[in-house]
Design a protein around this motif. Structure first.
Motif, PDB file in Angstrom:
ATOM      1  N   ALA A 101      34.457  29.251  39.460  1.00  0.00           N
ATOM      2  CA  ALA A 101      34.101  29.400  40.804  1.00  0.00           C
ATOM      3  C   ALA A 101      34.425  30.920  41.491  1.00  0.00           C
ATOM      4  O   ALA A 101      34.309  31.240  42.345  1.00  0.00           O
ATOM      5  CB  ALA A 101      34.954  28.550  41.691  1.00  0.00           C
ATOM      6  N   GLY A 102      34.835  31.735  40.278  1.00  0.00           N
ATOM      7  CA  GLY A 102      35.074  33.046  40.501  1.00  0.00           C
ATOM      8  C   GLY A 102      36.630  33.225  40.939  1.00  0.00           C
ATOM      9  O   GLY A 102      37.209  33.031  41.652  1.00  0.00           O
ATOM     10  N   GLN A 103      37.059  33.890  39.550  1.00  0.00           N
ATOM     11  CA  GLN A 103      38.596  34.058  39.921  1.00  0.00           C
ATOM     12  C   GLN A 103      39.028  35.582  40.478  1.00  0.00           C
ATOM     13  O   GLN A 103      38.346  36.561  40.142  1.00  0.00           O
ATOM     14  CB  GLN A 103      39.184  34.171  38.404  1.00  0.00           C
ATOM     15  CG  GLN A 103      40.701  34.157  38.397  1.00  0.00           C
ATOM     16  CD  GLN A 103      41.200  33.883  36.993  1.00  0.00           C
ATOM     17  OE1 GLN A 103      40.517  33.800  35.949  1.00  0.00           O
ATOM     18  NE2 GLN A 103      42.549  33.794  36.896  1.00  0.00           N
ATOM     19  N   GLY A 104      40.093  35.588  41.415  1.00  0.00           N
ATOM     20  CA  GLY A 104      40.175  36.618  41.847  1.00  0.00           C
ATOM     21  C   GLY A 104      41.241  37.489  41.020  1.00  0.00           C
ATOM     22  O   GLY A 104      41.463  37.402  39.801  1.00  0.00           O
ATOM     23  N   SER A 105      41.220  38.758  41.659  1.00  0.00           N
ATOM     24  CA  SER A 105      42.158  39.778  40.675  1.00  0.00           C
ATOM     25  C   SER A 105      42.638  40.733  41.660  1.00  0.00           C
ATOM     26  O   SER A 105      42.390  40.905  42.790  1.00  0.00           O
ATOM     27  CB  SER A 105      40.947  40.615  39.798  1.00  0.00           C
ATOM     28  OG  SER A 105      39.866  41.223  40.595  1.00  0.00           O
ATOM     29  N   LEU A 106      43.641  41.521  41.126  1.00  0.00           N
ATOM     30  CA  LEU A 106      44.158  42.846  41.919  1.00  0.00           C
ATOM     31  C   LEU A 106      43.284  43.666  42.381  1.00  0.00           C
ATOM     32  O   LEU A 106      42.481  43.936  41.615  1.00  0.00           O
ATOM     33  CB  LEU A 106      45.259  43.185  41.380  1.00  0.00           C
ATOM     34  CG  LEU A 106      46.601  42.250  41.088  1.00  0.00           C
ATOM     35  CD1 LEU A 106      47.775  42.968  40.159  1.00  0.00           C
ATOM     36  CD2 LEU A 106      47.009  41.655  42.151  1.00  0.00           C
ATOM     37  N   HIS A 107      43.481  44.128  43.452  1.00  0.00           N
ATOM     38  CA  HIS A 107      42.407  45.427  44.219  1.00  0.00           C
ATOM     39  C   HIS A 107      42.849  46.663  43.052  1.00  0.00           C
ATOM     40  O   HIS A 107      43.824  46.971  42.807  1.00  0.00           O
ATOM     41  CB  HIS A 107      42.929  45.574  45.313  1.00  0.00           C
ATOM     42  CG  HIS A 107      41.929  46.463  46.093  1.00  0.00           C
ATOM     43  ND1 HIS A 107      42.029  47.727  46.296  1.00  0.00           N
ATOM     44  CD2 HIS A 107      40.891  46.119  47.016  1.00  0.00           C
ATOM     45  CE1 HIS A 107      41.224  48.331  46.932  1.00  0.00           C
ATOM     46  NE2 HIS A 107      40.290  47.329  47.430  1.00  0.00           N
ATOM     47  N   PRO A 108      41.655  47.387  43.092  1.00  0.00           N
ATOM     48  CA  PRO A 108      41.863  48.464  42.071  1.00  0.00           C
ATOM     49  C   PRO A 108      42.958  49.481  42.470  1.00  0.00           C
ATOM     50  O   PRO A 108      43.612  49.789  41.623  1.00  0.00           O
ATOM     51  CB  PRO A 108      40.441  49.072  42.046  1.00  0.00           C
ATOM     52  CG  PRO A 108      39.751  48.565  43.129  1.00  0.00           C
ATOM     53  CD  PRO A 108      40.174  47.091  43.291  1.00  0.00           C
ATOM     54  N   LEU A 109      43.100  49.504  43.737  1.00  0.00           N
ATOM     55  CA  LEU A 109      44.153  50.459  44.210  1.00  0.00           C
ATOM     56  C   LEU A 109      45.721  49.977  43.879  1.00  0.00           C
ATOM     57  O   LEU A 109      46.598  50.498  43.407  1.00  0.00           O
ATOM     58  CB  LEU A 109      44.294  50.587  45.767  1.00  0.00           C
ATOM     59  CG  LEU A 109      43.286  51.628  46.370  1.00  0.00           C
ATOM     60  CD1 LEU A 109      43.262  51.374  47.896  1.00  0.00           C
ATOM     61  CD2 LEU A 109      43.463  52.881  45.736  1.00  0.00           C
ATOM     62  N   THR A 110      45.808  48.597  43.819  1.00  0.00           N
ATOM     63  CA  THR A 110      47.040  47.709  43.442  1.00  0.00           C
ATOM     64  C   THR A 110      47.181  48.048  42.091  1.00  0.00           C
ATOM     65  O   THR A 110      48.324  48.389  41.676  1.00  0.00           O
ATOM     66  CB  THR A 110      46.944  46.552  43.932  1.00  0.00           C
ATOM     67  OG1 THR A 110      46.549  46.322  45.311  1.00  0.00           O
ATOM     68  CG2 THR A 110      48.260  45.631  43.559  1.00  0.00           C
ATOM     69  N   GLN A 111      46.184  47.835  41.306  1.00  0.00           N
ATOM     70  CA  GLN A 111      46.299  47.983  39.869  1.00  0.00           C
ATOM     71  C   GLN A 111      46.638  49.427  39.399  1.00  0.00           C
ATOM     72  O   GLN A 111      47.618  49.780  38.736  1.00  0.00           O
ATOM     73  CB  GLN A 111      44.849  47.827  39.140  1.00  0.00           C
ATOM     74  CG  GLN A 111      44.466  46.419  39.057  1.00  0.00           C
ATOM     75  CD  GLN A 111      43.134  46.165  38.457  1.00  0.00           C
ATOM     76  OE1 GLN A 111      42.932  46.741  37.498  1.00  0.00           O
ATOM     77  NE2 GLN A 111      42.339  45.057  39.032  1.00  0.00           N
ATOM     78  N   VAL A 112      46.186  50.500  40.219  1.00  0.00           N
ATOM     79  CA  VAL A 112      46.291  51.793  39.886  1.00  0.00           C
ATOM     80  C   VAL A 112      47.987  52.190  40.169  1.00  0.00           C
ATOM     81  O   VAL A 112      48.672  52.802  39.467  1.00  0.00           O
ATOM     82  CB  VAL A 112      45.382  52.803  40.199  1.00  0.00           C
ATOM     83  CG1 VAL A 112      45.870  54.277  40.138  1.00  0.00           C
ATOM     84  CG2 VAL A 112      44.250  52.582  39.798  1.00  0.00           C
TER      85      VAL A 112
END
Ligand code: DAH
Length: 340
Positions: A101-112
């Motif tokens: 159903a679409g798994q969420g992920s961390l925002h790119p800013l958060t990842q960096v």
């Protein structure tokens, strides 16, 4: 015939998608898979297919029949399940979620941000924070920024009615930290929001994020600063990254530099890109914090330090080749899904 089969499949799956009524689903079955249905009439066309192509067309025919049959039975099952659920007249909250159903992920800013913090942690830096609603002392004065500096003007900085302001950079955390440390060395990293009265465009936001770092000890050298930043950018952007220091001016560091990086480029010409500011902590900063501390721990003659700061959005854009900073705040799932 191959393309006819493909479009029949697409048309069937789309038609099926919108159906909810049992009768309509049965009508669909007859229309597509029934004795006089679309698929049967296309199969009849096999007779006229060039013998050399028969194998391929036959396989495609099977594939399309299979796809439609499967979609149909999934639909029938879903309908049955819905009926069953309605029959028990309640919602079963213990049912497992549907996969895909679409798994969420961390925002790119958060990842960096997390990556940057992880790298500096390896060097012994620890997280520090300070308030976003800040005093002019912590944001400007103690950072050796003169009263008439343009960055302090109300046209550039958001002021509160009580004279406080929204911090214009995370460098204020340097002062917060130095005012309260009990011993040396100090090694902090502080990611966080900053605010400026900037017109929003492809490269500016009025609310953005920075990462600040500060190292203070008995004896800190420019070589320490250079080594730290080279390590940091090579870890973050790739070992082929080149780092360059350009003399610059910041009120709170002396000497000061802007840092440019050149990413390893595949096939295209690499460019130097400005990425951060840095320098050796200006003695005036140690003087200012020593005055509020009222002790000698950070006496400018006894300690030295380096500091650097950079925009997290810019770093993320460079790392991922993002052309417009606004993508980072729009929360468009088509953009965000690329960073899963
Ligand atoms: N505070 C600066 C800015 O917002 C960036 C910066 C420059 C931070 C030099 C530092 C530094 O710590 O040493 O543009």
């Amino acid at each position: 015939m191959l393309s006819q089969l493909d479009s029949l499949k697409a048309q069937a799956l789309q038609a099926l998608y919108t159906l909810t009524e049992e009768a309509a689903i049965e009508a669909f079955r007859v229309e597509y898979l029934g004795k006089k249905g679309h698929l049967t009439s296309l199969s009849a066309g096999m007779r006229d297919v060039d013998p050399a192509l028969k194998r391929e067309v036959g396989a495609k025919l099977n594939e399309v029949r299979e796809a439609i049959t499967q979609a149909l039975s999934a639909k029938q099952e879903a309908l049955q399940a819905a009926k069953d659920a309605a029959a028990v007249a309640g919602l079963d909250i213990t049912l497992p979620g549907r996969p895909g159903a679409g798994q969420g992920s961390l925002h790119p800013l958060t990842q960096v941000r997390d990556q940057a913090v992880r790298i500096l942690r390896k060097l012994g830096f620890v997280l520090a924070e300070g308030p976003e609603v800040e005093t002019a002392w912590h944001c400007f004065d103690a950072l050796n920024t003169p009263e008439d500096h343009p960055a302090r003007h109300p046209s550039d900085t958001f002021y509160m009615p009580d004279g406080k302001l929204l911090r214009t950079h995370t460098s204020s955390v340097q002062i917060r930290t130095l005012e309260s440390v009990k011993s040396l060395p100090v090694r902090i990293i502080s990611p966080g929001a900053a605010y400026r009265r900037d017109e929003i465009d492809a490269t500016h936001l009025s609310v953005f994020n920075q990462i600040e770092a500060l190292y203070v000890a008995d004896e800190v050298s420019l070589a320490d600063l250079k080594g730290t930043l080279e390590f940091f950018f090579k870890e973050l952007l790739g070992s082929g990254t080149a780092v360059r220091f350009r003399p610059h001016f910041f009120p709170f560091t002396e000497p000061s530099f802007e840092i440019d990086v050149k990413l390893e480029a595949k096939g295209r010409e690499a460019r130097w890109i400005e990425i951060a500011g840095c320098g050796m902590v200006d003695p005036a900063v140690f003087e200012a914090v020593s005055r509020t501390r009222g002790d000698e721990l950070l006496h400018p003659e006894r300690v030295s330090g380096f500091a650097f700061g950079m925009g997290l959005e810019r770093l993320t854009m460079i790392l991922h080749g993002i052309g417009d900073i606004r993508h980072l705040i729009e929360n468009d799932s088509r953009f965000l899904a690329q960073f899963a």
